[in-house]
Enzyme design. Structure first.
Site, short mmCIF file in Angstrom:
data_model
loop_
_atom_site.label_atom_id
_atom_site.label_comp_id
_atom_site.label_asym_id
_atom_site.label_seq_id
_atom_site.Cartn_x
_atom_site.Cartn_y
_atom_site.Cartn_z
N ASP A 3 22.79 9.41 1.26
CA ASP A 3 23.90 8.34 0.83
C ASP A 3 24.11 7.41 1.65
O ASP A 3 24.60 7.57 2.88
CB ASP A 3 25.22 8.93 0.45
CG ASP A 3 25.90 8.16 -0.27
OD1 ASP A 3 26.41 7.02 0.51
OD2 ASP A 3 26.83 8.46 -1.38
N ASP A 52 27.45 6.55 3.00
CA ASP A 52 28.14 7.65 3.85
C ASP A 52 27.37 7.47 5.20
O ASP A 52 28.25 7.57 6.29
CB ASP A 52 28.02 8.96 3.28
CG ASP A 52 28.77 9.19 1.96
OD1 ASP A 52 29.43 8.60 1.78
OD2 ASP A 52 28.49 10.51 1.47
#
Length: 207
Positions: free
Chosen positions: A199, A202
């Site tokens: 991600d 993230d």
């Protein structure tokens, strides 16, 4: 793939490998992503049109060139922010719009939570910055919004793309120029790009 430019510059590929590495922490990830964005944007803007203009150097008058149209940068939040500052260093006069999209984990549908764009994008060159072109849902939602604002000249800049996402975007926007550092193998069952880099949001922000 037709209309897709994979930027194979050695420095892009070197830094992409560092971004893929799970050992790369957020601080290093942010720095390297900015470096890759700077390199990618040269290719993405290569076909921008120019107008000739006269300029006075310290020695003589000569002919120079200026961008024919203003540029609007539109990062898709959150991960697009990681590429924005580096691009602004190269195009400091660009305007900036923002599109906030969150993907539902079960349906993989993209939903807006923020929109901030110039009312009329018709006169501009628009660079849509969406680092991960996975299912294509976020890109398609963003492109539909840009079209509603009159955008005619749009380029999509993605760090990593999946074949499924490219096909989904191509089906609706067959002439859209797409620029990426890599077209990976596939999506997994959760809609993540494989091998990908996880991600991006993230990893960028550590959350």
């Amino acid at each position: 793939m037709k209309g897709v430019t994979v930027i194979n510059h050695p420095l892009v590929q070197h830094n992409l490998t560092r971004l893929r590495d799970e050992r790369t922490g957020s601080q290093e990830f942010r720095r390297v992503l900015g470096e890759v964005a700077s390199l990618m944007i040269y290719e993405a803007t290569r076909s921008f049109e120019l107008n000739a203009s006269r300029v006075q150097t310290p020695l003589a008058r000569t002919i120079g060139y200026e961008l024919k149209r203003e540029v609007v940068l539109v990062p898709v939040l959150r991960a697009g922010l990681g590429m924005l500052d580096a691009i602004l260093q190269l195009i400091p006069n660009a305007r900036v719009g923002f599109i906030g999209l969150k993907r539902e984990e079960k349906t993989l549908q993209a939903n807006f939570y923020h929109k901030s764009l110039p009312k009329d994008l018709k006169p501009f060159e628009v660079l849509l910055i969406d680092p991960m072109l996975a299912t294509g849902g976020s890109a398609l939602a963003a492109l539909a919004l840009l079209n509603q604002h009159g955008a005619r000249r749009v380029r999509l800049v993605s760090l990593v793309a999946a074949p499924e996402g490219i096909r989904a975007v191509r089906k609706v926007h067959p002439k859209l120029p797409i620029f990426t550092a890599a077209v990976d193998k596939r999506l997994n069952g959760r809609g993540f790009i494989v091998p990908g880099l996880g991600d991006a949001g993230d990893r960028l922000f550590g959350v």
